[in-house]
Enzyme design. Structure first.
Site, PDB file in Angstrom:
ATOM      1  N   LYS A 179       0.851  -1.200   0.000  1.00 31.86           N
ATOM      2  CA  LYS A 179       0.000   0.000   0.000  1.00 31.86           C
ATOM      3  C   LYS A 179       0.877   1.237   0.000  1.00 31.86           C
ATOM      4  O   LYS A 179       2.068   1.205   0.361  1.00 31.86           O
ATOM      5  CB  LYS A 179      -0.934   0.024   1.208  1.00 31.86           C
ATOM      6  CG  LYS A 179      -0.241   0.034   2.588  1.00 31.86           C
ATOM      7  CD  LYS A 179       0.233   1.397   3.043  1.00 31.86           C
ATOM      8  CE  LYS A 179       0.943   1.354   4.395  1.00 31.86           C
ATOM      9  NZ  LYS A 179       1.610   2.638   4.744  1.00 31.86           N
ATOM     10  N   GLY A 233       7.647   1.177   4.745  1.00 38.35           N
ATOM     11  CA  GLY A 233       6.508   2.090   4.725  1.00 38.35           C
ATOM     12  C   GLY A 233       5.444   1.672   3.730  1.00 38.35           C
ATOM     13  O   GLY A 233       4.558   2.458   3.399  1.00 38.35           O
ATOM     14  N   GLY A 261       4.067  -4.185   4.038  1.00 43.07           N
ATOM     15  CA  GLY A 261       4.243  -5.570   3.614  1.00 43.07           C
ATOM     16  C   GLY A 261       3.924  -6.588   4.688  1.00 43.07           C
ATOM     17  O   GLY A 261       3.176  -7.547   4.452  1.00 43.07           O
ATOM     18  N   ASP A 263      -2.025  -1.121  10.779  1.00 44.63           N
ATOM     19  CA  ASP A 263      -2.357  -1.147   9.356  1.00 44.63           C
ATOM     20  C   ASP A 263      -3.112  -2.405   8.939  1.00 44.63           C
ATOM     21  O   ASP A 263      -3.682  -2.452   7.841  1.00 44.63           O
ATOM     22  CB  ASP A 263      -1.083  -1.058   8.498  1.00 44.63           C
ATOM     23  CG  ASP A 263      -0.490   0.335   8.463  1.00 44.63           C
ATOM     24  OD1 ASP A 263      -1.169   1.286   8.907  1.00 44.63           O
ATOM     25  OD2 ASP A 263       0.655   0.474   7.989  1.00 44.63           O
ATOM     26  N   SER A 313       0.197  -6.563   5.561  1.00 42.07           N
ATOM     27  CA  SER A 313      -0.596  -7.187   4.501  1.00 42.07           C
ATOM     28  C   SER A 313      -0.469  -8.700   4.539  1.00 42.07           C
ATOM     29  O   SER A 313      -1.454  -9.428   4.328  1.00 42.07           O
ATOM     30  CB  SER A 313      -0.156  -6.645   3.143  1.00 42.07           C
ATOM     31  OG  SER A 313      -1.018  -7.076   2.116  1.00 42.07           O
TER      32      SER A 313
END
Length: 313
Positions: free
Chosen positions: A10, A99, A102, A136, A105
């Site tokens: 992202k 950033g 990874g 995140d 996710s």
């Protein structure tokens, strides 16, 4: 059962940071978008009891229980009373500590695979597990681009058209940035009066004028080489360039795929000529996170292809 999915990277098109809270976190207002770049995550669920195992071929330092993907699997098993063995295999394509989300996710990809394997549809429980793993991670469980508030757990869908990006990741270890350091540097800059706290405002429709990252200035102040990388992107034709998340990856937005591809080649050429130690990646934002699919053997896929090619035309 064996499942596979893409764990997309992202970027943060917008990252606004409020004052530090009593719990040590910051309230955020951020617009995150998934990319067509990401890790391949394979999850195998055994019929027998056993532990969680996590391997990352070529990256032995990422093996084992400390990996966020393994932690996500353990949290899922605790929450839903699962005792069956889980094996995770991650093919890393997203740079680490960059950033780009990874690891978060990968963790969400494991949760999505396990939710399918065990037919779990309790979205609230999965979101709670995700937030336990990292701020995140809830975003990567969602449907696609989203505004995130709070620590990142309050999500609202965002309409973002496809954007063609060039990402530049500095591989020099001295330019690595821990997320905690980035936020601390921002707090110090605000305490010293060099950067005023920002009102977070409300999420709105995406427009290029919103592009910005509150963490960028304090990070660039301590890592001046990042400014040179931003300059490379603008010099190659980017309409705008910023740092993603807590860095150190920077990215530029280009008017189309062809322009982005040309810029990536130009920046790679410059890197060979002196700005060594950068990884240049071409990416496009996407509107939806990838689906989970049953694993298929590459051999069976090639045999299907052979059968199709042998049909008369």
């Amino acid at each position: 059962m064996r499942l596979v999915t893409l764990a997309p990277a992202k970027v943060n098109l917008v990252l606004r940071v409020g004052p530090v809270r009593a719990d040590g976190y910051h309230d955020l207002r951020t617009l995150m978008v998934p990319l067509d770049l990401g890790d391949r995550v394979e999850v195998r669920v055994s019929a027998r009891r056993g532990p969680v195992r996590c391997t990352v071929p070529g990256r032995p330092e990422l093996h084992g229980p400390a990996n966020l993907a393994a932690r996500a699997a353990e949290a899922f098993r605790r929450r839903f009373g699962v005792e069956r063995a889980v094996s995770i295999r991650i093919e890393k394509r997203t740079p680490v500590t960059a950033g780009l989300g990874g690891g978060s996710s990968d963790a969400a990809a494991v949760l999505r695979c396990l939710a399918r394997a065990f037919r779990v549809r309790d979205a609230a429980a999965l979101a709670a597990i995700a937030l336990e793993i990292g701020s995140d991670v809830p975003f990567f469980l969602g449907p696609g681009p989203a505004w995130a508030a709070g620590r990142g757990e309050r999500l609202s869908p965002a309409d973002v058209p496809p954007l063609d990006l060039v990402l530049v990741y500095p591989e020099d270890p001295s330019l690595a940035i821990r997320a905690g350091d980035a936020y601390r540097w921002l707090d110090e800059a605000r305490a010293g009066g060099s950067q005023a706290p920002r009102r977070l405002g409300r999420p709105g429709r995406w427009r290029p004028s919103l592009l910005g990252n509150d963490l960028q200035a304090p990070c660039v102040a301590r890592k001046p080489a990042l400014q040179a990388l931003l300059g490379l992107l603008v010099g190659a034709g980017a309409a705008a360039a910023i740092m993603s998340g807590s860095g150190p990856t920077v990215f530029g937005i280009f008017p189309g795929r062809g322009a982005a591809r040309g810029a990536a080649l130009a920046i790679q050429g410059r890197a060979k000529g002196g700005a060594a130690g950068v990884q240049v990646l071409l990416a496009r934002t996407v509107r939806r996170h990838p689906r989970v699919s049953p694993w298929r053997s590459p051999r069976s896929a090639s045999s299907r292809s052979t059968r199709r090619s042998s049909r008369p035309t």
